[in-house]
Design a protein around this motif. Structure first.
Motif: not given
Length: 232
Positions: A118-127
């Protein structure tokens, strides 16, 4: 041809990480992600996050590199397990194919891995938001800098091996050995080999037992200890 003898097949020796080495590797990947966040370098954050996530998935699930590279967010089902439905080929074209055995599988995952995803998905979405149309939205979990993912050899031979060196693990370890680490640690912890076979996607229990015969030898020390206690 009847008069010829087939060459003897030698079984390749596997090189699993110890539990300490596996934890050291994960810690190094986490530290580098935290350092990238501290300097707010979005490209470095994304590469570090992809590397950390791929290693974490491999150690917890035993998935092959090609399977991890082909994972999509839709393969995470009800925050409980991963469905392995496809694999990314290592050849130049990097085609998406079915898994090695041709059969998909479900792998149950821990809440810690769910939280990391879930944290990885947040990083990816921001990127993705930062790159806008430059990012190819193919829903890959390991999306790389442009959403197209990584070439498997670049990911394993450069990013992964350089991380090993920075973690102080200097012996020859391949990314595939994370799969062996997963299986070895489970078997040494007393997990039923049938469960390990299902997680790895081996075609039969015999394949699993043959590859990890070294674990069976290690378990013999436990057997001898138990016999000593029985005082037969």
């Amino acid at each position: 041809m009847r008069l010829t003898k087939s060459p003897k097949q030698t079984k390749a020796e596997i090189q699993p990480l110890s539990q300490y080495e596996a934890q050291t590797l994960i810690n190094q990947a986490q530290q580098e992600l935290a350092e990238a966040k501290a300097i707010k370098n979005s490209h470095k954050i994304m590469v570090s996050a992809d590397l950390y996530m791929g290693i974490y998935i491999a150690l917890e699930t035993g998935m092959r590199l090609g399977e991890i590279m082909a994972l999509r967010w839709s393969d995470i089902v009800i925050d409980s397990y991963i469905t392995v439905q496809r694999s990314k080929s290592e050849v130049k074209e990097q085609n998406i194919t079915s898994p090695k055995t041709g059969i998909g599988r479900k792998i149950q995952i821990s809440q810690r891995l769910i939280s990391a995803l879930k944290e990885h998905q947040q990083i990816q979405n921001a990127y993705k938001k930062e790159l806008e149309d430059l990012y190819e939205n193919d829903s890959r979990i390991i999306g790389g800098l442009l959403g197209k993912g990584f070439h498997a050899r670049h990911y394993s031979s450069r990013l992964f091996k350089q991380l090993l060196q920075r973690a102080g693990i200097n012996r020859r370890i391949r990314f595939h050995d994370l799969r062996h680490t997963h299986a070895t640690l489970l078997l040494l912890s007393g997990v039923n080999p049938k469960i390990v076979q299902e997680r790895l996607g081996h075609s039969s229990i015999n394949v699993t037992l043959d590859i990890y015969s070294h674990v069976a030898l290690a378990d013999q020390a436990v057997a001898i200890s138990a016999l000593d206690k029985l005082n037969l």
